[in-house]
Design a protein around this motif. Structure first.
Motif, PDB file in Angstrom:
ATOM      1  N   ILE A 147       1.063  -0.661  -0.119  1.00 55.75           N
ATOM      2  CA  ILE A 147      -0.124  -0.098   0.172  1.00 55.75           C
ATOM      3  C   ILE A 147       0.973   0.699   0.082  1.00 55.75           C
ATOM      4  CG2 ILE A 147      -2.331   1.250   0.925  1.00 55.75           C
ATOM      5  CD1 ILE A 147      -2.468  -1.292   2.638  1.00 55.75           C
ATOM      6  N   PRO A 148       1.015   1.974  -1.366  1.00 53.40           N
ATOM      7  CA  PRO A 148       1.902   2.887  -1.274  1.00 53.40           C
ATOM      8  C   PRO A 148       1.530   3.511  -0.352  1.00 53.40           C
ATOM      9  CG  PRO A 148       1.773   1.975  -3.680  1.00 53.40           C
ATOM     10  CD  PRO A 148       0.734   1.449  -2.796  1.00 53.40           C
ATOM     11  N   PRO A 149       2.045   5.111  -0.559  1.00 49.01           N
ATOM     12  CA  PRO A 149       1.499   6.490  -0.532  1.00 49.01           C
ATOM     13  C   PRO A 149       0.728   6.863  -0.402  1.00 49.01           C
ATOM     14  CG  PRO A 149       4.468   7.011   0.219  1.00 49.01           C
ATOM     15  CD  PRO A 149       3.836   5.325  -0.661  1.00 49.01           C
ATOM     16  N   ASP A 150      -0.039   6.887  -2.187  1.00 47.00           N
ATOM     17  CA  ASP A 150      -0.511   7.813  -2.747  1.00 47.00           C
ATOM     18  C   ASP A 150      -1.231   6.472  -3.161  1.00 47.00           C
ATOM     19  OD1 ASP A 150       0.855   6.003  -4.149  1.00 47.00           O
ATOM     20  OD2 ASP A 150       1.340   7.329  -6.113  1.00 47.00           O
ATOM     21  N   HIS A 151      -1.668   6.079  -2.652  1.00 46.66           N
ATOM     22  CA  HIS A 151      -2.818   4.296  -2.832  1.00 46.66           C
ATOM     23  C   HIS A 151      -4.054   4.743  -2.182  1.00 46.66           C
ATOM     24  CE1 HIS A 151      -4.443   0.403  -3.135  1.00 46.66           C
ATOM     25  NE2 HIS A 151      -2.931   0.069  -4.481  1.00 46.66           N
ATOM     26  N   PRO A 152      -4.911   4.937  -3.161  1.00 51.01           N
ATOM     27  CA  PRO A 152      -6.672   5.132  -2.385  1.00 51.01           C
ATOM     28  C   PRO A 152      -6.691   3.842  -0.879  1.00 51.01           C
ATOM     29  CG  PRO A 152      -6.050   3.722  -4.667  1.00 51.01           C
ATOM     30  CD  PRO A 152      -5.125   4.051  -4.747  1.00 51.01           C
ATOM     31  N   ALA A 153      -6.148   3.167  -1.136  1.00 50.40           N
ATOM     32  CA  ALA A 153      -6.442   1.815  -0.969  1.00 50.40           C
ATOM     33  C   ALA A 153      -6.293   2.514   0.960  1.00 50.40           C
ATOM     34  CB  ALA A 153      -5.672   0.676  -0.118  1.00 50.40           C
ATOM     35  N   ARG A 154      -5.497   3.297   1.247  1.00 54.67           N
ATOM     36  CA  ARG A 154      -4.743   3.563   2.043  1.00 54.67           C
ATOM     37  C   ARG A 154      -6.206   4.916   3.143  1.00 54.67           C
ATOM     38  NH1 ARG A 154       0.775   5.930   3.897  1.00 54.67           N
ATOM     39  NH2 ARG A 154       1.942   4.389   2.783  1.00 54.67           N
ATOM     40  N   ASP A 155      -7.343   5.048   2.460  1.00 54.44           N
ATOM     41  CA  ASP A 155      -8.009   5.875   3.099  1.00 54.44           C
ATOM     42  C   ASP A 155      -9.217   4.569   2.972  1.00 54.44           C
ATOM     43  OD1 ASP A 155      -7.057   8.469   1.741  1.00 54.44           O
ATOM     44  OD2 ASP A 155      -8.141   8.441  -0.806  1.00 54.44           O
ATOM     45  N   MET A 156      -9.219   3.119   3.137  1.00 52.00           N
ATOM     46  CA  MET A 156      -9.903   2.005   3.391  1.00 52.00           C
ATOM     47  C   MET A 156     -10.093   2.387   5.003  1.00 52.00           C
ATOM     48  SD  MET A 156      -8.943  -0.483   1.375  1.00 52.00           S
ATOM     49  CE  MET A 156      -9.491  -1.358   1.457  1.00 52.00           C
ATOM     50  N   GLN A 157      -8.321   2.264   5.537  1.00 53.98           N
ATOM     51  CA  GLN A 157      -8.449   2.509   6.685  1.00 53.98           C
ATOM     52  C   GLN A 157      -8.115   4.045   7.786  1.00 53.98           C
ATOM     53  OE1 GLN A 157      -5.997  -0.577   7.393  1.00 53.98           O
ATOM     54  NE2 GLN A 157      -6.600  -1.929   6.185  1.00 53.98           N
ATOM     55  N   ASP A 158      -9.323   4.579   8.306  1.00 55.57           N
ATOM     56  CA  ASP A 158      -9.187   5.630   8.356  1.00 55.57           C
ATOM     57  C   ASP A 158      -8.050   5.986  10.001  1.00 55.57           C
ATOM     58  OD1 ASP A 158     -11.186   7.235   7.338  1.00 55.57           O
ATOM     59  OD2 ASP A 158     -12.698   5.783   7.907  1.00 55.57           O
ATOM     60  N   THR A 159      -6.992   6.786   9.467  1.00 55.01           N
ATOM     61  CA  THR A 159      -5.480   6.142  10.260  1.00 55.01           C
ATOM     62  C   THR A 159      -6.121   7.315  11.515  1.00 55.01           C
ATOM     63  OG1 THR A 159      -5.003   5.563   8.813  1.00 55.01           O
ATOM     64  CG2 THR A 159      -3.556   5.679  10.312  1.00 55.01           C
ATOM     65  N   PHE A 160      -5.247   6.280  12.727  1.00 55.86           N
ATOM     66  CA  PHE A 160      -4.981   7.464  13.774  1.00 55.86           C
ATOM     67  C   PHE A 160      -3.197   8.376  13.446  1.00 55.86           C
ATOM     68  CE2 PHE A 160      -8.567   6.264  16.094  1.00 55.86           C
ATOM     69  CZ  PHE A 160      -9.063   7.108  16.204  1.00 55.86           C
ATOM     70  N   TRP A 161      -2.893   9.227  13.279  1.00 56.94           N
ATOM     71  CA  TRP A 161      -2.014   9.542  12.808  1.00 56.94           C
ATOM     72  C   TRP A 161      -0.924   9.900  14.148  1.00 56.94           C
ATOM     73  CZ3 TRP A 161       0.906   7.749   9.138  1.00 56.94           C
ATOM     74  CH2 TRP A 161       0.298   8.170   7.217  1.00 56.94           C
ATOM     75  N   LEU A 162       0.418  10.103  14.402  1.00 58.52           N
ATOM     76  CA  LEU A 162       0.854  10.313  15.303  1.00 58.52           C
ATOM     77  C   LEU A 162       1.692  11.345  15.073  1.00 58.52           C
ATOM     78  CD1 LEU A 162       1.494   7.355  17.944  1.00 58.52           C
ATOM     79  CD2 LEU A 162      -0.459   8.860  17.814  1.00 58.52           C
ATOM     80  N   THR A 163       2.607  11.857  15.159  1.00 59.08           N
ATOM     81  CA  THR A 163       3.641  12.699  14.977  1.00 59.08           C
ATOM     82  C   THR A 163       5.332  11.967  14.675  1.00 59.08           C
ATOM     83  OG1 THR A 163       4.548  12.598  17.644  1.00 59.08           O
ATOM     84  CG2 THR A 163       3.328  14.715  16.408  1.00 59.08           C
ATOM     85  N   GLY A 164       5.849  12.675  13.922  1.00 60.44           N
ATOM     86  CA  GLY A 164       7.038  12.280  13.544  1.00 60.44           C
ATOM     87  C   GLY A 164       6.964  10.184  12.303  1.00 60.44           C
ATOM     88  N   GLY A 165       5.445  10.554  11.856  1.00 63.26           N
ATOM     89  CA  GLY A 165       5.106   9.207  10.682  1.00 63.26           C
ATOM     90  C   GLY A 165       5.049   8.263  11.627  1.00 63.26           C
ATOM     91  N   TRP A 166       4.793   8.857  12.966  1.00 62.92           N
ATOM     92  CA  TRP A 166       3.746   6.840  13.721  1.00 62.92           C
ATOM     93  C   TRP A 166       2.574   7.456  13.514  1.00 62.92           C
ATOM     94  CZ3 TRP A 166       7.639   3.684  15.499  1.00 62.92           C
ATOM     95  CH2 TRP A 166       9.073   4.472  15.285  1.00 62.92           C
ATOM     96  N   LEU A 167       1.510   6.181  13.894  1.00 62.27           N
ATOM     97  CA  LEU A 167       0.947   5.890  13.720  1.00 62.27           C
ATOM     98  C   LEU A 167       0.597   4.815  14.801  1.00 62.27           C
ATOM     99  CD1 LEU A 167       0.109   2.767  12.187  1.00 62.27           C
ATOM    100  CD2 LEU A 167       0.812   4.705   9.961  1.00 62.27           C
ATOM    101  N   LEU A 168      -1.165   4.463  14.449  1.00 65.17           N
ATOM    102  CA  LEU A 168      -1.803   3.431  15.631  1.00 65.17           C
ATOM    103  C   LEU A 168      -2.423   2.612  14.593  1.00 65.17           C
ATOM    104  CD1 LEU A 168      -3.987   4.845  18.356  1.00 65.17           C
ATOM    105  CD2 LEU A 168      -1.684   4.495  18.630  1.00 65.17           C
ATOM    106  N   ARG A 169      -1.338   1.478  14.944  1.00 62.58           N
ATOM    107  CA  ARG A 169      -1.395   0.253  13.495  1.00 62.58           C
ATOM    108  C   ARG A 169      -3.631  -0.064  13.534  1.00 62.58           C
ATOM    109  NH1 ARG A 169      -0.004  -5.242  16.267  1.00 62.58           N
ATOM    110  NH2 ARG A 169      -2.132  -5.814  18.049  1.00 62.58           N
ATOM    111  N   THR A 170      -3.679   0.237  11.833  1.00 63.43           N
ATOM    112  CA  THR A 170      -4.864  -0.084  11.920  1.00 63.43           C
ATOM    113  C   THR A 170      -5.262  -1.700  11.514  1.00 63.43           C
ATOM    114  OG1 THR A 170      -4.172   0.351   9.220  1.00 63.43           O
ATOM    115  CG2 THR A 170      -4.871   2.500  10.479  1.00 63.43           C
ATOM    116  N   HIS A 171      -4.807  -2.449  11.972  1.00 68.39           N
ATOM    117  CA  HIS A 171      -4.519  -3.717  11.355  1.00 68.39           C
ATOM    118  C   HIS A 171      -2.972  -4.228  11.602  1.00 68.39           C
ATOM    119  CE1 HIS A 171      -3.338  -3.501   7.006  1.00 68.39           C
ATOM    120  NE2 HIS A 171      -2.592  -2.942   7.624  1.00 68.39           N
TER     121      HIS A 171
END
Ligand code: PHE
Length: 341
Positions: A147-171
């Motif tokens: 799932i590269p950055p511009d892939h539409p599948a990224r929008d399938m999972q609404d992500t909680f973004w943290l700072t510094g490129g970190w995130l709460l895993r969506t799956h």
């Protein structure tokens, strides 16, 4: 004098018998036996004037009268004491034969129960149980799963973004990647855990829920293997033979990808409200691992292939126990939880 004495004894004993309280008894004692001014003392005062033989006889009678009055006082006092004790026992009555009120031991949450059952089952089939971080990086949660950055599948999972490129895993799929990084092939693994989505909460959506990821990589893994393991899994979870079917489904990290349905356990397939009259209930996405995913983890897709599945643990618990509101599971409400202890 003798008559006085006999009368005093008679009167005293009957007053003692008629007394209604310990205070009244004490007053009688002072009045009759008191050293100074007591009725007996007064009588004995007059004895000095008597002839010696009369004095001796009267002294004896006096002692007898005193003893009789004292013993009457004593036994009446004992009666008051035992009445007081009975009254107290009646008031403070305690049934020592009752069972104790009971201390409730804790119990496992229904999600934990089902998770442990599934872990046991997969362990018995040679799968390792892996854990991964809940705070993930983009690479493991997305890029390495095709799932590269511009892939539409990224929008399938609404992500909680943290700072510094970190995130709460969506799956739990990033644990597939971590498994391939860490362990040699062939690989059989499952990874239960908490996942997070930035969604508004209602009866069927939670921002935090549980998935159980599975992956098997070996030579010549087929869709038939996938179906076998899924059927075994669902038969175990629902304690009855499960019939499954596959429909095409899209996830960038599997190719072909499927949605696996289970024949409705409520109506047996004839159609009901739970299966929306289709006879089937959508249960879990799965598929054969996309060769791109293998390549990104330095695995040669010409030599190895595999399947992966993502079981919604929360959803499964709700189906098994017919729970109609997902929010109950994390409510901490003991009225709900005690049903599973
Ligand atoms: N990770 C996917 C999700 O959460 C589910 C999935 C896992 C699909 C494995 C296919 C294979 O939506």
């Amino acid at each position: 004098m003798e008559e006085n004495l006999a009368e005093l004894e008679r009167d005293s004993v009957s007053a003692i018998a008629a007394a209604t309280s310990p205070d009244e008894l004490e007053a009688i004692r002072v009045r009759v036996l008191g050293r100074k001014g007591g009725a007996l003392a007064e009588i004995s005062k007059g004895m000095g004037k008597l002839a010696p033989e009369d004095r001796a006889r009267l002294g004896k009678l006096l002692n007898q009268a005193k003893a009789a009055i004292e013993s009457a006082l004593e036994s009446r006092t004992a009666e008051f004491e035992s009445a007081a004790l009975t009254a107290r026992l009646d008031a403070e009555w305690l049934d020592l034969t009752l069972p104790p009120a009971g201390v409730k031991p804790g119990a496992l949450h229904p999600l934990t129960q089902i998770q442990q059952e599934i872990e046991d089952l997969f362990r018995s089939m040679g799968f390792a149980v892996l854990d991964g971080p809940e705070v993930e990086d983009e690479f493991h949660n997305f890029d390495a799963l095709n799932i590269p950055p511009d892939h539409p599948a990224r929008d399938m999972q609404d992500t909680f973004w943290l700072t510094g490129g970190w995130l709460l895993r969506t799956h739990t799929s990033p644990v597939q990647v971590r498994g391939m990084e860490r362990y040699p092939l062939p690989l059989r693994m499952i990874a239960p855990g908490r996942v997070f989505r930035n969604e508004s909460v209602d009866a069927s959506h939670e921002h935090t829920f549980y998935q159980l990821e599975g992956m098997m990589i070996d030579r010549d893994v087929s869709v038939g293997n996938l179906i076998y393991f899924m059927q075994t899994l669902l038969t175990e979870v629902f304690h009855q033979p499960a019939t499954v079917r596959l429909r095409p489904g899209f996830f960038p990290f599997v190719e072909p990808g499927f949605e696996l349905d289970i024949r409705c356990l409520i109506c047996g397939g004839s159609g009901c409200a739970v299966c929306k009259h289709s006879g089937w209930v959508e249960l879990l996405p799965c598929g054969l691992v996309n060769p791109n995913v293998l390549r990104m983890s330095n695995i040669d897709p010409d030599k190895w292939n595999g399947f992966a599945f993502g079981l919604g643990l929360t959803r499964l618990v709700m189906m098994r126990y017919a729970i109609n509101d997902i929010r109950l599971l994390q409510s901490g409400d003991l009225r709900f939880l005690n049903q599973f202890s």
